[in-house]
Scaffold this motif. Sequence first.
Motif, PDB file in Angstrom:
ATOM      1  N   HIS A  22      27.307  43.273  42.164  1.00 47.61           N
ATOM      2  CA  HIS A  22      28.573  42.494  41.900  1.00 47.61           C
ATOM      3  C   HIS A  22      28.502  41.023  42.915  1.00 47.61           C
ATOM      4  O   HIS A  22      29.404  40.152  42.536  1.00 47.61           O
ATOM      5  CB  HIS A  22      29.786  43.106  42.113  1.00 47.61           C
ATOM      6  CG  HIS A  22      29.842  44.383  41.348  1.00 47.61           C
ATOM      7  ND1 HIS A  22      30.204  44.338  39.961  1.00 47.61           N
ATOM      8  CD2 HIS A  22      29.884  45.761  41.812  1.00 47.61           C
ATOM      9  CE1 HIS A  22      30.208  45.483  39.652  1.00 47.61           C
ATOM     10  NE2 HIS A  22      30.086  46.133  40.476  1.00 47.61           N
ATOM     11  N   PHE A  24      27.403  37.408  43.707  1.00 47.93           N
ATOM     12  CA  PHE A  24      27.205  35.993  43.194  1.00 47.93           C
ATOM     13  C   PHE A  24      25.533  35.734  43.186  1.00 47.93           C
ATOM     14  O   PHE A  24      24.937  36.280  44.367  1.00 47.93           O
ATOM     15  CB  PHE A  24      27.795  34.796  43.882  1.00 47.93           C
ATOM     16  CG  PHE A  24      27.361  33.476  43.607  1.00 47.93           C
ATOM     17  CD1 PHE A  24      27.708  32.825  42.113  1.00 47.93           C
ATOM     18  CD2 PHE A  24      26.507  32.813  44.057  1.00 47.93           C
ATOM     19  CE1 PHE A  24      27.512  31.697  41.708  1.00 47.93           C
ATOM     20  CE2 PHE A  24      25.963  31.417  43.637  1.00 47.93           C
ATOM     21  CZ  PHE A  24      26.425  30.967  42.350  1.00 47.93           C
ATOM     22  N   ASP A  38      27.983  33.039  36.374  1.00 49.95           N
ATOM     23  CA  ASP A  38      29.325  32.914  36.582  1.00 49.95           C
ATOM     24  C   ASP A  38      30.005  34.396  36.635  1.00 49.95           C
ATOM     25  O   ASP A  38      29.320  35.240  36.486  1.00 49.95           O
ATOM     26  CB  ASP A  38      30.163  31.840  35.546  1.00 49.95           C
ATOM     27  CG  ASP A  38      30.290  32.552  33.983  1.00 49.95           C
ATOM     28  OD1 ASP A  38      30.176  33.697  33.904  1.00 49.95           O
ATOM     29  OD2 ASP A  38      30.348  31.693  33.087  1.00 49.95           O
ATOM     30  N   GLU A  39      31.494  34.261  36.978  1.00 50.83           N
ATOM     31  CA  GLU A  39      32.162  35.705  36.978  1.00 50.83           C
ATOM     32  C   GLU A  39      32.065  36.440  35.963  1.00 50.83           C
ATOM     33  O   GLU A  39      32.136  37.849  36.086  1.00 50.83           O
ATOM     34  CB  GLU A  39      33.510  35.361  37.688  1.00 50.83           C
ATOM     35  CG  GLU A  39      34.301  34.654  36.560  1.00 50.83           C
ATOM     36  CD  GLU A  39      34.091  33.219  36.327  1.00 50.83           C
ATOM     37  OE1 GLU A  39      34.854  32.749  35.469  1.00 50.83           O
ATOM     38  OE2 GLU A  39      33.484  32.666  37.534  1.00 50.83           O
ATOM     39  N   LYS A  40      31.718  36.102  34.609  1.00 53.22           N
ATOM     40  CA  LYS A  40      31.611  36.794  33.560  1.00 53.22           C
ATOM     41  C   LYS A  40      30.003  36.952  33.223  1.00 53.22           C
ATOM     42  O   LYS A  40      29.645  37.779  32.344  1.00 53.22           O
ATOM     43  CB  LYS A  40      32.268  36.183  32.403  1.00 53.22           C
ATOM     44  CG  LYS A  40      33.758  36.016  32.433  1.00 53.22           C
ATOM     45  CD  LYS A  40      34.228  35.189  31.391  1.00 53.22           C
ATOM     46  CE  LYS A  40      35.894  35.121  31.636  1.00 53.22           C
ATOM     47  NZ  LYS A  40      36.292  34.136  30.541  1.00 53.22           N
ATOM     48  N   LYS A  41      29.269  37.040  34.310  1.00 56.59           N
ATOM     49  CA  LYS A  41      28.038  37.005  34.125  1.00 56.59           C
ATOM     50  C   LYS A  41      27.135  36.323  32.891  1.00 56.59           C
ATOM     51  O   LYS A  41      26.272  36.694  32.633  1.00 56.59           O
ATOM     52  CB  LYS A  41      27.558  38.709  34.045  1.00 56.59           C
ATOM     53  CG  LYS A  41      28.075  39.587  34.895  1.00 56.59           C
ATOM     54  CD  LYS A  41      27.444  39.128  36.422  1.00 56.59           C
ATOM     55  CE  LYS A  41      28.027  40.100  37.471  1.00 56.59           C
ATOM     56  NZ  LYS A  41      27.743  39.507  38.694  1.00 56.59           N
ATOM     57  N   ASP A  76      34.996  24.711  44.154  1.00 57.69           N
ATOM     58  CA  ASP A  76      34.440  25.743  43.131  1.00 57.69           C
ATOM     59  C   ASP A  76      33.090  25.924  43.215  1.00 57.69           C
ATOM     60  O   ASP A  76      32.262  25.029  43.748  1.00 57.69           O
ATOM     61  CB  ASP A  76      35.192  25.497  41.737  1.00 57.69           C
ATOM     62  CG  ASP A  76      34.805  24.126  41.337  1.00 57.69           C
ATOM     63  OD1 ASP A  76      33.752  23.632  41.711  1.00 57.69           O
ATOM     64  OD2 ASP A  76      35.264  23.769  40.138  1.00 57.69           O
TER      65      ASP A  76
END
Length: 126
Positions: A22, A24, A38-41, A76
């Motif tokens: 999980h 980065f 990104d966080e949504k893969k 970010d």
Amino acid sequence: MQATAGIADDAEALKKMARLTHSFLAGTRGPRGTLWLDEKKQLRETPAFPVHTVDTLGAGDIFHGAFALAITEKQDVPGALRFASAAAALKCTRFGGAFACPQRPEVEALLDGEAAGCGEQAGNRA
């Protein structure tokens, strides 16, 4: 990332590794920029800054240090990757490892577009 995943394609290698963690995930590719998930893969890309490269020794270390700094400053992920890419690009315009590390004002100038073609303007430090 290709060797770790056992896949010759950078994007596919990242996607394979994403199934195992999980964390980065990103992979730097020198002048071809950075691929990351990104966080949504979803696959994203941060372009490299075009510079006149004279020495890449230490560029990865500079990239990682600049990225860590930017993240601790609450930038970010896209901004942190751009900051790191700019720092590494400037390092590549100079001979030497850590001693060729750019100063923050130089990185910010490149990010602001003030140092276009920075290989000549930033100069080489020996």
